[in-house]
Design an enzyme around this catalytic site. Structure first.
Site, PDB file in Angstrom:
ATOM      1  N   HIS A 305      -3.726   2.676 -29.380  1.00 30.88           N
ATOM      2  CA  HIS A 305      -5.014   3.434 -29.244  1.00 30.88           C
ATOM      3  C   HIS A 305      -5.095   4.754 -30.192  1.00 30.88           C
ATOM      4  O   HIS A 305      -3.929   5.406 -30.521  1.00 30.88           O
ATOM      5  CB  HIS A 305      -5.182   4.211 -27.953  1.00 30.88           C
ATOM      6  CG  HIS A 305      -6.590   4.526 -27.641  1.00 30.88           C
ATOM      7  ND1 HIS A 305      -7.107   5.743 -28.053  1.00 30.88           N
ATOM      8  CD2 HIS A 305      -7.582   4.030 -27.023  1.00 30.88           C
ATOM      9  CE1 HIS A 305      -8.265   6.090 -27.528  1.00 30.88           C
ATOM     10  NE2 HIS A 305      -8.796   4.624 -26.972  1.00 30.88           N
ATOM     11  N   ASP A 362      -7.972  -1.811 -22.017  1.00 26.78           N
ATOM     12  CA  ASP A 362      -8.199  -3.230 -21.907  1.00 26.78           C
ATOM     13  C   ASP A 362      -7.409  -4.252 -21.447  1.00 26.78           C
ATOM     14  O   ASP A 362      -7.621  -5.400 -21.252  1.00 26.78           O
ATOM     15  CB  ASP A 362      -8.925  -3.563 -23.033  1.00 26.78           C
ATOM     16  CG  ASP A 362     -10.463  -2.795 -23.423  1.00 26.78           C
ATOM     17  OD1 ASP A 362     -11.023  -2.788 -22.923  1.00 26.78           O
ATOM     18  OD2 ASP A 362     -10.297  -2.534 -24.833  1.00 26.78           O
TER      19      ASP A 362
HETATM   20  N1  CMC Z   1       0.122  -4.641 -31.965  1.00 26.99           N
HETATM   21  C1  CMC Z   1       0.885  -4.564 -33.013  1.00 26.99           C
HETATM   22  N2  CMC Z   1       0.812  -3.312 -33.582  1.00 26.99           N
HETATM   23  C2  CMC Z   1      -0.022  -2.497 -33.564  1.00 26.99           C
HETATM   24  C3  CMC Z   1      -1.017  -2.504 -32.455  1.00 26.99           C
HETATM   25  C4  CMC Z   1      -0.912  -3.964 -31.827  1.00 26.99           C
HETATM   26  N3  CMC Z   1      -1.815  -3.699 -30.814  1.00 26.99           N
HETATM   27  N4  CMC Z   1      -1.597  -1.523 -32.745  1.00 26.99           N
HETATM   28  C5  CMC Z   1      -1.431  -0.645 -33.698  1.00 26.99           C
HETATM   29  N5  CMC Z   1      -0.094  -1.284 -34.059  1.00 26.99           N
HETATM   30  C6  CMC Z   1       0.546  -0.782 -35.356  1.00 26.99           C
HETATM   31  C7  CMC Z   1      -0.103  -0.870 -36.688  1.00 26.99           C
HETATM   32  O1  CMC Z   1       0.072  -1.976 -37.338  1.00 26.99           O
HETATM   33  C8  CMC Z   1       0.379   0.591 -37.358  1.00 26.99           C
HETATM   34  O2  CMC Z   1       1.863   0.006 -37.742  1.00 26.99           O
HETATM   35  P1  CMC Z   1       2.286   0.633 -39.424  1.00 26.99           P
HETATM   36  O3  CMC Z   1       2.527   1.950 -38.957  1.00 26.99           O
HETATM   37  O4  CMC Z   1       3.626   0.176 -39.365  1.00 26.99           O
HETATM   38  O5  CMC Z   1       1.149   0.275 -40.221  1.00 26.99           O
HETATM   39  C9  CMC Z   1       0.500   1.324 -36.260  1.00 26.99           C
HETATM   40  O6  CMC Z   1       0.542   0.679 -35.109  1.00 26.99           O
HETATM   41  C10 CMC Z   1      -0.662   2.327 -36.183  1.00 26.99           C
HETATM   42  O7  CMC Z   1      -1.866   1.523 -35.932  1.00 26.99           O
HETATM   43  P2  CMC Z   1      -3.359   1.653 -36.637  1.00 26.99           P
HETATM   44  O8  CMC Z   1      -3.940   0.433 -36.721  1.00 26.99           O
HETATM   45  O9  CMC Z   1      -3.011   2.483 -37.646  1.00 26.99           O
HETATM   46  O10 CMC Z   1      -3.890   2.590 -35.384  1.00 26.99           O
HETATM   47  P3  CMC Z   1      -5.440   2.795 -35.363  1.00 26.99           P
HETATM   48  O11 CMC Z   1      -5.792   4.181 -34.613  1.00 26.99           O
HETATM   49  O12 CMC Z   1      -5.954   2.831 -36.642  1.00 26.99           O
HETATM   50  O13 CMC Z   1      -5.913   1.683 -34.280  1.00 26.99           O
HETATM   51  C11 CMC Z   1      -6.312   0.172 -32.522  1.00 26.99           C
HETATM   52  C12 CMC Z   1      -6.121   1.695 -33.207  1.00 26.99           C
HETATM   53  C13 CMC Z   1      -6.886   0.363 -31.189  1.00 26.99           C
HETATM   54  C14 CMC Z   1      -7.657  -0.257 -33.337  1.00 26.99           C
HETATM   55  C15 CMC Z   1      -5.118  -0.750 -32.656  1.00 26.99           C
HETATM   56  O14 CMC Z   1      -4.106   0.083 -31.827  1.00 26.99           O
HETATM   57  C16 CMC Z   1      -5.151  -1.914 -32.326  1.00 26.99           C
HETATM   58  O15 CMC Z   1      -5.783  -2.877 -33.051  1.00 26.99           O
HETATM   59  N6  CMC Z   1      -5.194  -2.400 -30.921  1.00 26.99           N
HETATM   60  C17 CMC Z   1      -5.254  -3.695 -30.681  1.00 26.99           C
HETATM   61  C18 CMC Z   1      -6.874  -4.001 -30.055  1.00 26.99           C
HETATM   62  C19 CMC Z   1      -7.289  -3.149 -29.013  1.00 26.99           C
HETATM   63  O16 CMC Z   1      -6.393  -3.320 -27.818  1.00 26.99           O
HETATM   64  N7  CMC Z   1      -8.268  -2.365 -28.850  1.00 26.99           N
HETATM   65  C20 CMC Z   1      -8.718  -1.486 -27.603  1.00 26.99           C
HETATM   66  C21 CMC Z   1      -8.680  -0.137 -27.977  1.00 26.99           C
HETATM   67  S1  CMC Z   1      -8.943   0.886 -26.465  1.00 26.99           S
HETATM   68  C22 CMC Z   1     -10.442   0.724 -25.894  1.00 26.99           C
HETATM   69  C23 CMC Z   1     -11.668   0.860 -26.911  1.00 26.99           C
HETATM   70  O17 CMC Z   1     -11.668   1.593 -27.885  1.00 26.99           O
HETATM   71  O18 CMC Z   1     -12.551  -0.058 -26.706  1.00 26.99           O
END
Ligand code: CMC
Length: 427
Positions: A305, A362
């Site tokens: 998140h 989720d």
């Molecule tokens: N699985 C594996 N690695 C992950 C995941 C995951 N679900 N989420 C983040 N990471 C890693 C990402 O690759 C990055 O690694 P590095 O620092 O080595 O590059 C690090 O963690 C930080 O992630 P980010 O993508 O920069 O984080 P963000 O804040 O931009 O994205 C997110 C947040 C929710 C989009 C992301 O965590 C994600 O894609 N999660 C899976 C989808 C999901 O469950 N979404 C629902 C979010 S909660 C409800 C809502 O908002 O609707």
């Protein structure tokens, strides 16, 4: 709080700072471009507050979420969804008389005009429910041309009530059409969740009594989804509203924003991921290994998140509810066991620990929706139904704020410099 000072070359600018109710600080960079000739760069707005908000408070480090100052745990335990909808929009919990009159007003508007049915029938019955809901929400505006002025507080109020009242009917009717069953009309003797479940799952040939286990679970899930600060869809709603688009169009934009798998669409993606693991028999360690592999696009859906760097408080409540609801319904779902094991393995893995990746809202919700009988592609419309009062509250807060300006971010242009047009023969 002392001002902040920014220096660049021989220029210096003093920037005012503000402190929020819970001690967060913000620096106002509004004069940066006019005074220093610079804009700020903030990918994904990870560091940017568009303005002030009083709707919900999140402390991502401590795993705290509050609506208008009330903890999500207490609201989920004790409130009804319409009570929370009132709280979010009007800022205070309603007293008995206020709640009765609000519930009555919502109940009055649950019907859809008969001709709206043609809209659902125009879609292929394989259409995704989020696509239909966004279209139907947008179309709803055309039935109420007298109540669209975003600057008329009474019009905004009646439109907000219509949206909360009619969205369950739109969702249920689009489902009924997709499964070739007759539309079920709203039953105004029932509470909000029971009425929705009846429109979804009853058929005219049989009596239907909503199961209190399902009604309570749905009420709780709707509350837990009701608002979440300046997330992607709330920001979309506010951005569209900032141009003085009407509230239906703004909410339709929010529904589209919510549909993506990185946002609300994640609840469907989680269930599909769990089903995939179950069907393939892939072991959990391999799944977690794949999620860590940067050359593999697979991510652990329902994990991570932008704001929470600790357990998402909603996930904590939903995980417990998933176990309780399945227990109460006598359902033994192997997907729950897979989810529990995935969480256990991921939370003890250095990659997830270092990056503070925890289950989010989720991760477990779909397991409850599935036990309730909702098809997987409807999970995200349930998120939308819950988030609706938050979108409305966010939109109304922006519309009522005299300091609101149209949202119009800057950019750092990195394209081609000026060049001459070349005729097609010479390219
Ligand atoms: N699985 C594996 N690695 C992950 C995941 C995951 N679900 N989420 C983040 N990471 C890693 C990402 O690759 C990055 O690694 P590095 O620092 O080595 O590059 C690090 O963690 C930080 O992630 P980010 O993508 O920069 O984080 P963000 O804040 O931009 O994205 C997110 C947040 C929710 C989009 C992301 O965590 C994600 O894609 N999660 C899976 C989808 C999901 O469950 N979404 C629902 C979010 S909660 C409800 C809502 O908002 O609707």
């Amino acid at each position: 709080m002392p001002d902040a000072v920014i220096r660049h070359g021989d220029k210096e600018l003093t920037l005012p700072t503000y402190v929020g109710t819970e001690g967060e600080t913000a620096v106002d960079i509004g004069k940066l471009r006019t005074e220093m000739g610079m804009v700020t760069l903030d990918k994904g707005f990870g560091n940017t507050a568009e303005g002030h908000s009083t709707v919900s408070y999140i402390d991502g480090e401590s795993g705290i979420l509050r609506y208008r100052g009330y903890s999500i745990e207490q609201l989920a335990e004790s409130a009804t969804f319409l009570e929370v909808a009132y709280l979010l929009q009007y800022g205070e919990l309603p007293n008995k008389a206020e709640l009765e009159s609000y519930v009555e007003a919502i109940t009055l508007h649950t019907l859809l005009r008969e001709d709206v049915k043609h809209l659902f029938e125009a879609f292929p019955n394989t259409a995704h429910p989020m696509q239909i809901l966004a279209s139907a929400t947008s179309a709803l505006a055309t039935y109420y041309p007298d109540a669209l002025d975003p600057l008329d507080a009474d019009a905004v109020d009646i439109s907000s009530r219509r949206l909360i009242a009619k969205t369950p009917t739109m969702i249920a009717w689009s489902y009924k059409y997709s499964v070739h069953q007759p539309y079920v009309y709203p039953d105004n003797d029932l509470d909000y969740s029971s009425n929705f479940l009846k429109m979804m799952f009853s058929v005219p040939a049989e009596d239907y009594a909503p199961d209190p286990v399902l009604t309570n679970a749905l009420n709780m899930l709707l509350i837990l989804h009701a608002d979440h600060g300046q997330n992607c869809s709330a920001s979309a709603v506010r951005l569209v509203g900032s141009g003085h688009a009407n509230i239906f169009s703004s909410v339709a934009a929010g529904i589209h924003a919510l549909s993506g798998p990185l946002h609300g669409g994640a609840n469907q993606a989680v269930l599909e991921m769990l089903e995939g693991i179950y069907a393939s028999g892939e072991d959990i360690d391999t799944v977690v290994k794949r999620a860590k592999d940067k050359s593999d696009p697979f991510r652990l859906m329902g994990f991570g998140h932008r704001v929470y760097k600790n357990f998402d408080p909603r996930a904590r409540i939903i995980k417990k509810a998933a176990e309780d609801v399945l227990d109460a319904l006598g359902v033994d779902d192997p997907l729950l066991d897979i989810a529990l094991r995935l969480e256990e393995v991921a939370l003890s893995d250095e990659y997830f620990v270092e990056r503070n990746l925890y289950p989010n809202v989720d991760f477990y919700s779909g397991i409850i929706y599935r036990a309730m009988g909702f098809p997987t592609d409807m999970f995200t419309v349930l998120f939308a139904l819950g988030r609706l009062p938050g979108w409305l509250a966010q939109w109304r807060e922006l519309a009522a704020d005299p300091s609101t300006r149209i949202f119009r971010p800057r950019q750092l242009y990195t394209g081609e410099p000026l060049r001459d047009y070349v005729s097609i023969e010479d390219r």
